[in-house]
Motif scaffolding. Structure first.
Motif, PDB file in Angstrom:
ATOM      1  N   GLN A 218      14.667  14.307   3.000  1.00 47.44           N
ATOM      2  CA  GLN A 218      15.765  13.438   3.413  1.00 47.44           C
ATOM      3  C   GLN A 218      15.256  12.281   4.276  1.00 47.44           C
ATOM      4  OE1 GLN A 218      18.943  15.627   5.297  1.00 47.44           O
ATOM      5  NE2 GLN A 218      19.158  17.073   3.591  1.00 47.44           N
ATOM      6  N   ALA A 219      14.423  12.588   5.253  1.00 47.49           N
ATOM      7  CA  ALA A 219      13.941  11.550   6.159  1.00 47.49           C
ATOM      8  C   ALA A 219      13.141  10.486   5.421  1.00 47.49           C
ATOM      9  CB  ALA A 219      13.090  12.176   7.268  1.00 47.49           C
ATOM     10  N   ALA A 220      12.328  10.898   4.473  1.00 48.59           N
ATOM     11  CA  ALA A 220      11.499   9.944   3.730  1.00 48.59           C
ATOM     12  C   ALA A 220      12.365   8.940   2.976  1.00 48.59           C
ATOM     13  CB  ALA A 220      10.581  10.688   2.764  1.00 48.59           C
TER      14      ALA A 220
ATOM     15  N   PHE B 174      14.318   0.505   5.903  1.00 47.92           N
ATOM     16  CA  PHE B 174      13.381  -0.590   6.110  1.00 47.92           C
ATOM     17  C   PHE B 174      13.047  -1.354   4.833  1.00 47.92           C
ATOM     18  CE2 PHE B 174      12.141   2.540   9.547  1.00 47.92           C
ATOM     19  CZ  PHE B 174      12.867   1.894  10.539  1.00 47.92           C
ATOM     20  N   GLY B 175      13.781  -1.077   3.751  1.00 49.79           N
ATOM     21  CA  GLY B 175      13.623  -1.854   2.527  1.00 49.79           C
ATOM     22  C   GLY B 175      12.306  -1.660   1.824  1.00 49.79           C
ATOM     23  N   ILE B 176      11.782  -0.429   1.827  1.00 47.92           N
ATOM     24  CA  ILE B 176      10.511  -0.153   1.173  1.00 47.92           C
ATOM     25  C   ILE B 176      10.774   0.724  -0.055  1.00 47.92           C
ATOM     26  CG2 ILE B 176       8.211   0.870   1.453  1.00 47.92           C
ATOM     27  CD1 ILE B 176       8.413   0.267   4.433  1.00 47.92           C
ATOM     28  N   TYR B 177      10.841   0.096  -1.230  1.00 40.71           N
ATOM     29  CA  TYR B 177      11.101   0.818  -2.480  1.00 40.71           C
ATOM     30  C   TYR B 177      10.810  -0.116  -3.645  1.00 40.71           C
ATOM     31  CZ  TYR B 177      15.445  -1.585  -1.244  1.00 40.71           C
ATOM     32  OH  TYR B 177      16.356  -2.516  -0.826  1.00 40.71           O
ATOM     33  N   ARG B 178      10.625   0.486  -4.820  1.00 41.14           N
ATOM     34  CA  ARG B 178      10.456  -0.299  -6.047  1.00 41.14           C
ATOM     35  C   ARG B 178      11.822  -0.559  -6.698  1.00 41.14           C
ATOM     36  NH1 ARG B 178       5.155  -0.734  -7.237  1.00 41.14           N
ATOM     37  NH2 ARG B 178       3.728   0.953  -6.627  1.00 41.14           N
ATOM     38  N   ASP B 179      12.651   0.463  -6.709  1.00 39.99           N
ATOM     39  CA  ASP B 179      13.961   0.359  -7.355  1.00 39.99           C
ATOM     40  C   ASP B 179      14.958   1.104  -6.473  1.00 39.99           C
ATOM     41  OD1 ASP B 179      16.275   0.801  -8.934  1.00 39.99           O
ATOM     42  OD2 ASP B 179      15.103   0.544 -10.768  1.00 39.99           O
ATOM     43  N   ILE B 180      15.857   0.375  -5.857  1.00 32.70           N
ATOM     44  CA  ILE B 180      16.775   0.999  -4.903  1.00 32.70           C
ATOM     45  C   ILE B 180      17.701   2.011  -5.575  1.00 32.70           C
ATOM     46  CG2 ILE B 180      18.542  -0.821  -5.079  1.00 32.70           C
ATOM     47  CD1 ILE B 180      19.025  -0.416  -2.067  1.00 32.70           C
ATOM     48  N   GLU B 181      18.090   1.763  -6.809  1.00 36.12           N
ATOM     49  CA  GLU B 181      18.992   2.696  -7.486  1.00 36.12           C
ATOM     50  C   GLU B 181      18.292   4.017  -7.774  1.00 36.12           C
ATOM     51  OE1 GLU B 181      22.117   2.203  -7.672  1.00 36.12           O
ATOM     52  OE2 GLU B 181      21.902   0.175  -6.834  1.00 36.12           O
ATOM     53  N   VAL B 182      17.017   3.959  -8.132  1.00 39.20           N
ATOM     54  CA  VAL B 182      16.243   5.185  -8.348  1.00 39.20           C
ATOM     55  C   VAL B 182      16.140   5.958  -7.033  1.00 39.20           C
ATOM     56  CG1 VAL B 182      13.948   6.099  -8.902  1.00 39.20           C
ATOM     57  CG2 VAL B 182      14.939   4.272 -10.298  1.00 39.20           C
ATOM     58  N   LEU B 183      15.881   5.239  -5.949  1.00 38.17           N
ATOM     59  CA  LEU B 183      15.738   5.880  -4.638  1.00 38.17           C
ATOM     60  C   LEU B 183      17.045   6.546  -4.219  1.00 38.17           C
ATOM     61  CD1 LEU B 183      13.472   6.088  -2.443  1.00 38.17           C
ATOM     62  CD2 LEU B 183      14.678   4.247  -1.249  1.00 38.17           C
ATOM     63  N   LYS B 184      18.161   5.867  -4.382  1.00 44.04           N
ATOM     64  CA  LYS B 184      19.460   6.427  -4.000  1.00 44.04           C
ATOM     65  C   LYS B 184      19.799   7.645  -4.848  1.00 44.04           C
ATOM     66  CE  LYS B 184      22.586   3.166  -3.733  1.00 44.04           C
ATOM     67  NZ  LYS B 184      23.252   1.874  -4.005  1.00 44.04           N
ATOM     68  N   ALA B 185      19.480   7.583  -6.125  1.00 44.52           N
ATOM     69  CA  ALA B 185      19.751   8.726  -7.003  1.00 44.52           C
ATOM     70  C   ALA B 185      18.915   9.933  -6.594  1.00 44.52           C
ATOM     71  CB  ALA B 185      19.465   8.342  -8.457  1.00 44.52           C
TER      72      ALA B 185
ATOM     73  N   ALA C  20       0.831  -1.209   0.000  1.00 44.60           N
ATOM     74  CA  ALA C  20       0.000   0.000   0.000  1.00 44.60           C
ATOM     75  C   ALA C  20       0.864   1.256   0.000  1.00 44.60           C
ATOM     76  CB  ALA C  20      -0.927  -0.015   1.215  1.00 44.60           C
ATOM     77  N   ILE C  21       1.977   1.225   0.735  1.00 48.92           N
ATOM     78  CA  ILE C  21       2.904   2.364   0.750  1.00 48.92           C
ATOM     79  C   ILE C  21       3.487   2.576  -0.642  1.00 48.92           C
ATOM     80  CG2 ILE C  21       5.121   3.195   1.647  1.00 48.92           C
ATOM     81  CD1 ILE C  21       4.467   1.689   4.265  1.00 48.92           C
ATOM     82  N   LEU C  22       3.878   1.500  -1.289  1.00 47.25           N
ATOM     83  CA  LEU C  22       4.438   1.615  -2.636  1.00 47.25           C
ATOM     84  C   LEU C  22       3.417   2.195  -3.609  1.00 47.25           C
ATOM     85  CD1 LEU C  22       6.399  -1.769  -2.891  1.00 47.25           C
ATOM     86  CD2 LEU C  22       7.352   0.519  -2.539  1.00 47.25           C
ATOM     87  N   ASN C  23       2.174   1.783  -3.477  1.00 47.02           N
ATOM     88  CA  ASN C  23       1.134   2.277  -4.391  1.00 47.02           C
ATOM     89  C   ASN C  23       0.767   3.728  -4.116  1.00 47.02           C
ATOM     90  OD1 ASN C  23       0.969  -0.181  -5.710  1.00 47.02           O
ATOM     91  ND2 ASN C  23      -0.623  -0.971  -4.338  1.00 47.02           N
TER      92      ASN C  23
ATOM     93  N   ALA D 142       5.215   4.596 -10.481  1.00 52.52           N
ATOM     94  CA  ALA D 142       5.438   3.292 -11.112  1.00 52.52           C
ATOM     95  C   ALA D 142       6.903   3.087 -11.465  1.00 52.52           C
ATOM     96  CB  ALA D 142       4.568   3.176 -12.364  1.00 52.52           C
ATOM     97  N   SER D 143       7.621   4.171 -11.734  1.00 54.30           N
ATOM     98  CA  SER D 143       9.042   4.063 -12.095  1.00 54.30           C
ATOM     99  C   SER D 143       9.963   4.068 -10.877  1.00 54.30           C
ATOM    100  CB  SER D 143       9.425   5.209 -13.031  1.00 54.30           C
ATOM    101  OG  SER D 143       9.139   6.459 -12.429  1.00 54.30           O
ATOM    102  N   GLY D 144       9.379   4.167  -9.664  1.00 53.92           N
ATOM    103  CA  GLY D 144      10.183   4.005  -8.451  1.00 53.92           C
ATOM    104  C   GLY D 144      10.551   5.269  -7.725  1.00 53.92           C
ATOM    105  N   HIS D 145      10.042   6.430  -8.164  1.00 52.28           N
ATOM    106  CA  HIS D 145      10.357   7.684  -7.477  1.00 52.28           C
ATOM    107  C   HIS D 145       9.457   7.845  -6.257  1.00 52.28           C
ATOM    108  CE1 HIS D 145      12.990   9.100 -10.670  1.00 52.28           C
ATOM    109  NE2 HIS D 145      12.074   8.688 -11.546  1.00 52.28           N
ATOM    110  N   LEU D 146      10.058   8.280  -5.153  1.00 47.73           N
ATOM    111  CA  LEU D 146       9.313   8.520  -3.917  1.00 47.73           C
ATOM    112  C   LEU D 146       8.706   9.917  -3.968  1.00 47.73           C
ATOM    113  CD1 LEU D 146       8.434   7.797  -1.032  1.00 47.73           C
ATOM    114  CD2 LEU D 146      10.713   8.452  -0.243  1.00 47.73           C
ATOM    115  N   CYS D 147       7.396   9.993  -3.760  1.00 46.16           N
ATOM    116  CA  CYS D 147       6.690  11.277  -3.872  1.00 46.16           C
ATOM    117  C   CYS D 147       6.911  12.171  -2.653  1.00 46.16           C
ATOM    118  CB  CYS D 147       5.196  11.028  -4.060  1.00 46.16           C
ATOM    119  SG  CYS D 147       4.813  10.092  -5.567  1.00 46.16           S
ATOM    120  N   VAL D 148       7.309  11.598  -1.533  1.00 45.84           N
ATOM    121  CA  VAL D 148       7.622  12.394  -0.345  1.00 45.84           C
ATOM    122  C   VAL D 148       9.098  12.751  -0.444  1.00 45.84           C
ATOM    123  CG1 VAL D 148       7.520  12.521   2.164  1.00 45.84           C
ATOM    124  CG2 VAL D 148       5.910  11.053   0.929  1.00 45.84           C
TER     125      VAL D 148
END
Length: 704
Positions: free
Chosen positions: A632-634, A641-652, A615-618, A623-629
């Protein structure tokens, strides 16, 4: 091969505990574990109630040194010996533990002063022995705080007993070996102070939160050389009179006045019996003791003509001094953390007076406060006669009696100093309970503070018994809230409700302890705490879309990306934070359930955790893995806690966020404590090494 450091439930030679389960650990020196295995050595842990181990109550053999957990039927007030034999050799350097009263009924009665007597009392009884004393134990609880004396000697080395906990739920007694204090003629005295029990405490600064009168319960158990025994109990045969403590409190300090009764009657009066319904149990935590002393580093004469002692280190404790001043002289010590404009300053203590006042009786003596403590580096001295000799003043550092286990040192002295600051912060905030600060009008057991620091704390010190006491207190509070965990304990007054991150101490701290110490005998108690918190959150906060919406919380507290940099609340979406933490608490609880063989529970909480994660992912990820929040904390808690679609997108995206923030820390309570750790764990060491030695600080200034 030597056996060293035998510990029972994380303690060395504990006295006066009622253990349900024994956890025995030890270390081996002169040989590595691999060498011991190669020698095919047999390690036998033995428990006996005889010092020579002539009677074996428990035995466990192993080919490797290992922790032993066992139950044992134990008698009250009994010493048991624990040793390790290697290859059948004689036990050398054994340890021991001694039980408390267990379920033995008390012969003692609670005693107090007459209702109109509001002064700080000293309860007293004299006992005359016709035989030589072989052994003596004192079992005692005094409220609010107490010190016991026998024949003028202070019993034990503890401060602020019986400690900080919810006195409305239970009362804890302590046990002391007082054999060496006893003689044929014995003068027993018990001095009482207000402490947390009666003094001003909490966010609202109320007094008498747990009780409105001084009271004490004590039994002195004596065994004579002849084998006979007797018990000296508190009862109406005790008397009391007023002490020289005029006032005492955790926040405001203490007034010690030798002239208090110069012109007043202070005759001894008969103690009165009082009815006390609260259960009395053996102590749960470790004592608060003096861990070190610090001399005066410098005497400062400020532009305001103040005389200030600089001890060179922020700490929690008290200051003692040698008094040689005339009768009636009033000396005042004021405590502060910093200087402002080169002058003494403690306005940041808010309503806490944080002073120690002493009125001399005209004789030489060593002076110290009995029933308070201070957070300080600087002490402003008023009323002193003549020049101050720095050797007359000593700072006493106090905190819970825990063994240091972790050290850190590197080539960068600023980082070494940062680590030392964190370690000293732990010492100052580990006075019987993990607190938020040791100085101002707070000093409370905030659960969020305890949660974020538990792992670091357990690296620095052996925290097993300390956090077990905290979880015991937490469980008592949770039972009152139908599974909820309060924002601080003891919970009372303002902001005493439940919220995520803070309440998740109920799952995060047990998870930390299980990883650090693997005390499986404690897992069931941990699990009940964890499960009830999860069930509370599921019932109260989880919505049909498997997310949390609108729950009260502090969010990313004290972050700098809020409405303004001065805002307490950060800019990270609270619902996102709450949903992530609920997902994680369920995951941790599931793992604990599986460990205990509770497969059905384990599957239930794992499935719920996965549903919330999805539900958090949705809701919060594209869909491409970008976090809308986009804070920095988000990003940090998603990585943590390992909540992401694509870790490389999140790190970038996190790297871009850092650039937009000018590589300044913008996260707060949720993100900042784990910033470098999470970066390093996710292959972002370059970024972590940027932050670690960075001289930028939270409010946009720079370190000097």
């Amino acid at each position: 091969m030597r056996i060293n450091n035998i510990k029972i439930n994380g303690m060395t030679n504990p006295i006066g505990y009622d253990f349900d389960t024994l956890s025995i650990t030890y270390s081996v020196s002169d040989y590595s574990v691999e060498e011991a295995k190669a020698l095919h050595s047999v390690f036998e842990v033995i428990i006996s109630d005889k010092e020579d181990f002539s009677k074996v109550l428990f035995s466990h053999k192993s080919n490797i040194p290992e922790k032993i957990e066992t139950t044992l039927k134990m008698e009250p007030r009994t010493r048991y010996y624990v040793g390790v034999s290697v290859d059948g050799d004689k036990v050398v350097n054994p340890s021991w533990f001694e039980t408390g009263k267990c379920n033995e009924p008390w012969s003692a009665k609670w005693i107090s002063t007459q209702e109109n007597d509001t002064f700080h009392p000293i309860f007293r009884k004299q006992y005359y022995s016709t035989e030589d004393i072989k052994k003596a134990r004192l079992y005692i609880c005094g409220l609010g705080l107490y010190e016991a004396y026998i024949n003028g000697n202070r019993v034990g080395n503890e401060y602020l007993s019986p400690g900080l906990y919810d006195y409305s739920t239970e009362l804890q007694y302590q046990t002391f070996d007082v054999t060496s204090y006893m003689g044929r003629t014995n003068d027993i005295q018990i001095l009482l102070g207000k402490g947390w029990y009666m003094g001003r405490f909490g966010l609202e600064g109320k007094d008498r939160l747990f009780g409105n009168r001084f009271q004490v319960l004590a039994e002195l158990h004596i065994e004579f050389e002849s084998g006979k025994t007797t018990v000296i109990s508190t009862d109406e045969e005790y008397s009391y009179y007023g002490s020289d403590i005029e006032e005492s409190g955790i926040y405001d300090g203490e007034i010690y006045n030798h002239c208090l009764y110069k012109k007043k009657e202070n005759d001894e009066k008969k103690a009165i019996l009082i009815d006390e319904k609260r259960p009395v149990i053996a102590r749960v935590g470790v004592p608060v003791v003096e861990k070190e002393t610090i001399p005066v580093k410098e005497i400062i004469h400020t532009p305001k003509r103040e005389t200030v002692l600089d001890f060179g280190q922020n700490m929690a404790g008290y200051v003692s001094f040698k008094s040689k001043v005339p009768e009636g002289t009033k000396i005042v010590l004021k405590f502060g953390e910093v200087l402002q404009n080169d002058c003494f300053y403690n306005d940041n203590y808010r309503t806490a007076k944080s002073t120690f006042e002493y009125v001399s009786g005209g004789f030489e003596e060593d002076v110290w406060p009995h029933f308070t403590f201070f957070g300080f580096r600087y002490v402003c001295v008023e009323g002193w006669h003549g020049e101050i000799n720095p050797e007359d003043f000593i700072a006493h550092v106090i905190y819970s009696d825990l063994e240091r286990t972790g050290y850190f040192h590197c080539s960068n002295e600023k980082i070494n100093k940062l680590y030392q600051n964190a370690f000293w912060g732990q010492c100052s905030n580990f006075i019987d309970m993990p607190t938020d600060c040791p100085q101002r009008d707070e000093r409370m057991g905030w659960t969020g503070d305890a949660q974020v620091f538990a792992t670091a704390a357990s690296f620095n010190m052996d925290t097993r018994i300390f956090y077990q006491k905290f979880l015991h207190d937490l469980r008592n509070e949770q039972r009152k809230l139908s599974g909820g965990i309060p924002n601080y304990i003891p919970s009372m007054g303002t902001l005493a409700g439940c919220c995520f991150v803070w309440g998740d101490a109920g799952t995060f701290i047990p998870d930390t302890l299980s990883k650090m110490y693997d005390n499986q005998s404690d897992y069931q108690n941990y699990y009940e705490l964890m499960k009830d918190w999860c069930e509370y959150c599921l019932q109260i906060h989880l919505k049909e879309d498997h997310l949390v919406h609108g729950a009260f919380g502090f969010g990313d507290w004290l972050a700098l990306d809020g409405v303004t940099e001065q805002s307490m609340r950060g800019g990270t979406n609270d619902d996102y934070i709450s949903s992530v933490y609920l997902c994680t608490s369920l995951c941790k609880t599931s793992k604990m359930a599986y460990t205990l063989g509770k497969v059905e529970d384990g599957r239930k909480y794992a499935d719920l955790s996965e549903e919330i994660k999805e539900a958090i992912l949705n809701e919060y990820f594209t869909a491409s893995g970008h976090l809308c929040v986009d804070t920095q904390a988000a990003y940090l808690i998603a990585l943590r806690f390992g909540i992401y679609r694509d870790i490389e997108v999140l790190k970038a995206d996190l790297t871009k966020r850092f650039k937009r923030d000018g590589y300044r820390i913008r996260c707060g309570f949720v993100g900042a404590p784990v910033l470098c750790q999470i970066l390093a764990e996710n292959g972002m060491e370059k970024e972590a090494y940027h932050w670690l030695p960075s001289r930028t600080v939270l409010r946009g200034g720079y370190m000097k």
